[in-house]
Motif scaffolding. Structure first.
Motif, PDB file in Angstrom:
ATOM      1  N   GLN A   1     -56.693 -29.527  16.592  1.00 10.95           N
ATOM      2  CA  GLN A   1     -55.947 -28.508  15.872  1.00 10.95           C
ATOM      3  C   GLN A   1     -55.217 -27.635  16.896  1.00 10.95           C
ATOM      4  N   PRO A   2     -54.093 -27.012  16.535  1.00 10.74           N
ATOM      5  CA  PRO A   2     -53.398 -26.152  17.497  1.00 10.74           C
ATOM      6  C   PRO A   2     -54.288 -24.988  17.920  1.00 10.74           C
ATOM      7  N   ILE A   3     -54.150 -24.561  19.171  1.00 10.26           N
ATOM      8  CA  ILE A   3     -55.041 -23.519  19.675  1.00 10.26           C
ATOM      9  C   ILE A   3     -54.873 -22.207  18.927  1.00 10.26           C
ATOM     10  N   GLU A   4     -53.662 -21.954  18.395  1.00 10.61           N
ATOM     11  CA  GLU A   4     -53.451 -20.701  17.658  1.00 10.61           C
ATOM     12  C   GLU A   4     -54.156 -20.691  16.305  1.00 10.61           C
ATOM     13  N   ALA A   5     -54.775 -21.830  15.929  1.00  9.77           N
ATOM     14  CA  ALA A   5     -55.504 -21.884  14.662  1.00  9.77           C
ATOM     15  C   ALA A   5     -56.812 -21.112  14.709  1.00  9.77           C
ATOM     16  N   GLY A   6     -57.254 -20.708  15.894  1.00  8.35           N
ATOM     17  CA  GLY A   6     -58.392 -19.800  15.944  1.00  8.35           C
ATOM     18  C   GLY A   6     -59.610 -20.338  16.670  1.00  8.35           C
ATOM     19  N   TYR A   7     -60.663 -19.517  16.660  1.00 11.80           N
ATOM     20  CA  TYR A   7     -61.862 -19.771  17.444  1.00 11.80           C
ATOM     21  C   TYR A   7     -62.649 -20.980  16.959  1.00 11.80           C
ATOM     22  N   MET A   8     -62.536 -21.338  15.700  1.00 12.35           N
ATOM     23  CA  MET A   8     -63.330 -22.436  15.153  1.00 12.35           C
ATOM     24  C   MET A   8     -62.462 -23.647  14.817  1.00 12.35           C
ATOM     25  N   ALA A   9     -61.249 -23.697  15.378  1.00 14.10           N
ATOM     26  CA  ALA A   9     -60.318 -24.774  15.032  1.00 14.10           C
ATOM     27  C   ALA A   9     -60.727 -26.102  15.648  1.00 14.10           C
ATOM     28  N   ASN A  10     -61.336 -26.076  16.826  1.00 12.13           N
ATOM     29  CA  ASN A  10     -61.722 -27.303  17.509  1.00 12.13           C
ATOM     30  C   ASN A  10     -63.228 -27.251  17.794  1.00 12.13           C
ATOM     31  N   ALA A  11     -63.637 -27.407  19.040  1.00 15.10           N
ATOM     32  CA  ALA A  11     -65.061 -27.342  19.363  1.00 15.10           C
ATOM     33  C   ALA A  11     -65.485 -25.893  19.606  1.00 15.10           C
ATOM     34  N   TRP A  12     -66.762 -25.605  19.329  1.00 12.76           N
ATOM     35  CA  TRP A  12     -67.287 -24.270  19.604  1.00 12.76           C
ATOM     36  C   TRP A  12     -68.806 -24.322  19.705  1.00 12.76           C
ATOM     37  N   MET A  13     -69.355 -23.280  20.326  1.00 11.08           N
ATOM     38  CA  MET A  13     -70.797 -23.071  20.369  1.00 11.08           C
ATOM     39  C   MET A  13     -71.085 -21.608  20.057  1.00 11.08           C
ATOM     40  N   ARG A  14     -72.211 -21.358  19.372  1.00  9.64           N
ATOM     41  CA  ARG A  14     -72.636 -19.983  19.085  1.00  9.64           C
ATOM     42  C   ARG A  14     -74.051 -19.802  19.638  1.00  9.64           C
ATOM     43  N   LEU A  15     -74.245 -18.694  20.351  1.00  9.11           N
ATOM     44  CA  LEU A  15     -75.516 -18.430  21.014  1.00  9.11           C
ATOM     45  C   LEU A  15     -75.920 -16.975  20.834  1.00  9.11           C
ATOM     46  N   ARG A  16     -77.187 -16.693  21.124  1.00  4.83           N
ATOM     47  CA  ARG A  16     -77.668 -15.311  21.082  1.00  4.83           C
ATOM     48  C   ARG A  16     -78.637 -15.059  22.235  1.00  4.83           C
ATOM     49  N   HIS A  17     -78.708 -13.789  22.636  1.00 10.44           N
ATOM     50  CA  HIS A  17     -79.616 -13.371  23.707  1.00 10.44           C
ATOM     51  C   HIS A  17     -79.935 -11.901  23.485  1.00 10.44           C
ATOM     52  N   ARG A  18     -81.086 -11.479  23.961  1.00  9.99           N
ATOM     53  CA  ARG A  18     -81.479 -10.080  23.755  1.00  9.99           C
ATOM     54  C   ARG A  18     -80.646  -9.103  24.572  1.00  9.99           C
ATOM     55  N   ASP A  19     -79.986  -9.601  25.629  1.00 13.74           N
ATOM     56  CA  ASP A  19     -79.183  -8.717  26.481  1.00 13.74           C
ATOM     57  C   ASP A  19     -77.709  -9.111  26.377  1.00 13.74           C
ATOM     58  N   PHE A  20     -76.863  -8.161  26.039  1.00 12.57           N
ATOM     59  CA  PHE A  20     -75.433  -8.416  25.841  1.00 12.57           C
ATOM     60  C   PHE A  20     -74.775  -8.954  27.110  1.00 12.57           C
ATOM     61  N   ASP A  21     -75.033  -8.309  28.246  1.00  8.71           N
ATOM     62  CA  ASP A  21     -74.374  -8.715  29.488  1.00  8.71           C
ATOM     63  C   ASP A  21     -74.803 -10.120  29.906  1.00  8.71           C
ATOM     64  N   THR A  22     -76.071 -10.440  29.698  1.00  6.61           N
ATOM     65  CA  THR A  22     -76.535 -11.784  30.008  1.00  6.61           C
ATOM     66  C   THR A  22     -75.833 -12.816  29.137  1.00  6.61           C
ATOM     67  N   LEU A  23     -75.699 -12.518  27.852  1.00  9.60           N
ATOM     68  CA  LEU A  23     -75.028 -13.445  26.947  1.00  9.60           C
ATOM     69  C   LEU A  23     -73.579 -13.642  27.360  1.00  9.60           C
TER      70      LEU A  23
END
Length: 404
Positions: free
Chosen positions: A366-388
């Motif tokens: 998909q064109p890159i301007e289609a957004g953050y979920m248009a192609n491949a993506w990963m979602r993660l979480r961590h207790r510390d913002f800077d570490t994430l």
């Protein structure tokens, strides 16, 4: 309570809204563009009555659906959660005497020049802006305010159709590309860090709030292929500082625009001149952002929204346990995604932090301007913002999406 929900089937996470309404005890009436028999059994199980239309943005078609439902039962609420659906829903709401966000408020949240005019009058700090219907009006704004400027649709969402213009030559090219000059929003470009602040309000009071940060800003992210952009929901929103200022700004914006019981999505800049309002929508954020809030705060945010609509209260309390974020992984060229390098290394290092992922090997890009979920993506979480943030940066360096 009988609630009409607009378009339960697309995009995918729209189904979470009727699920949540049903869970808190509402009778769910839905208007959508998909034939009933094409909806899966799970989604059908959350919908009590369904009416198909050709277009949910067509006021008369949407109105016909609501008329049908009102012939069956009293309708207490009509809700829409997609930007382009909000104004038709507001018009139909007022036409049928259904309580909810007004046409006036919805218009102010859609039309960027009118929005900023209303907020400047209320003393909310924002960029200089105007609505322009001719090339001469755009040139006059540039002459009076200087470059760079932003030109974008009056009712656009995200960075769609947005141009940054830094000189007369670039302005001439953009005006030429627009052809027969549509009415556009023209704004002062504000340098600085960009993020967003999202709320669920009840009766004009903010009951839930979340803050996110873009890395880099949206315009750069949506225009530059080699960048793997990210946004991160912070778990530090209760710690004051910028977030206290954001909360104050959000309350002032909601009050100025007349937002009562609604989700909102507000974008902001932290500039050398201080915190500046960018724009707001009377709807939840897109690109799966509420999923990140749920994962980071141990709540069903869709159910919290449904409680606000149905019961006029929100009982959920965010845990603020995790920062949560998404990184968009762009293909190196347009075509078909053939393989993705670096996945084994990333999973070995960060698999315990992974919320979910989308890796569409074998699919067209998909064109890159289609957004953050248009192609491949990963979602993660961590207790510390800077570490994430460091983890997401590392993933952006390691993972390479290959297409041909």
């Amino acid at each position: 309570m009988n609630v009409v929900f607009v378009e339960p089937n697309f995009p995918r996470n729209q189904r979470e809204f009727p699920r949540a309404l049903k869970a808190v005890g509402a009778t769910v009436f839905a208007v959508g563009e998909t034939p009933w028999e094409w909806l899966d059994e799970e989604l059908q199980g959350w919908i009590d009555h369904y009416y198909q239309v050709g277009s949910v943005t067509d006021v008369d078609q949407l109105s016909a659906g609501v008329s049908h439902f009102q012939s069956l039962a009293w309708v207490d609420a009509l809700e829409a959660t997609i930007e382009s659906h909000t104004l038709p829903a507001a018009v139909v709401r007022e036409r049928h005497g259904i309580p909810g966000t007004s046409v006036h408020t919805t218009y102010l949240c859609r039309d960027k020049p009118a929005m900023k005019d209303a907020l400047r009058k209320a003393g909310v700090p924002t960029a200089a802006s105007t609505g322009a219907s001719s090339a001469d009006e755009v040139r006059t704004f540039a002459a009076e305010n200087g470059y760079p400027i932003i030109i974008k649709p009056r009712d656009g969402a995200g960075a769609a159709g947005t141009h940054k213009v830094s000189n007369d030559t670039e302005l001439a090219a953009v005006l030429d590309s627009l052809g027969d000059m549509p009415s556009v929003a023209v704004e002062e470009f504000i340098e600085g860090h960009e993020g967003f602040y999202d709320t669920v309000s009840v009766g004009g009071e903010i009951k839930l709030d979340f803050a996110c940060h873009y890395y880099p800003g949206v315009l750069e992210a949506m225009r530059t292929r080699w960048i793997s952009p990210q946004y991160i929901s912070t778990n530090r929103v209760d710690e004051g500082g910028l977030y206290a200022d954001l909360r104050d700004l959000g309350e002032r914006v909601n009050a100025a625009l007349g937002i009562e019981t609604s989700a909102t999505h507000m974008e902001y800049f932290v500039s050398p001149k201080g915190l500046r309002f960018s724009e707001i929508g009377a709807r939840p954020p897109g690109v799966g952002c509420w999923d990140l809030y749920a994962a980071g705060n141990d709540i069903d945010i869709f159910r919290a929204w449904a409680d606000a609509i149905v019961h006029g209260r929100v009982w959920h309390v965010p845990s603020r346990q995790y920062a949560s974020g998404i990184i968009a992984l762009r293909p190196d060229r347009d075509g078909v995604i053939t393989h993705i390098d670096g996945l084994d290394e990333v999973r070995s290092k960060y698999g315990s932090l992974l919320i979910d992922e989308h890796l569409p090997i074998g699919q067209g890009t998909q064109p890159i301007e289609a957004g953050y979920m248009a192609n491949a993506w990963m979602r993660l979480r961590h207790r510390d913002f800077d570490t994430l943030r460091g983890v997401l940066d590392d993933i952006g360096r390691i993972v390479q999406v290959r297409a041909q």
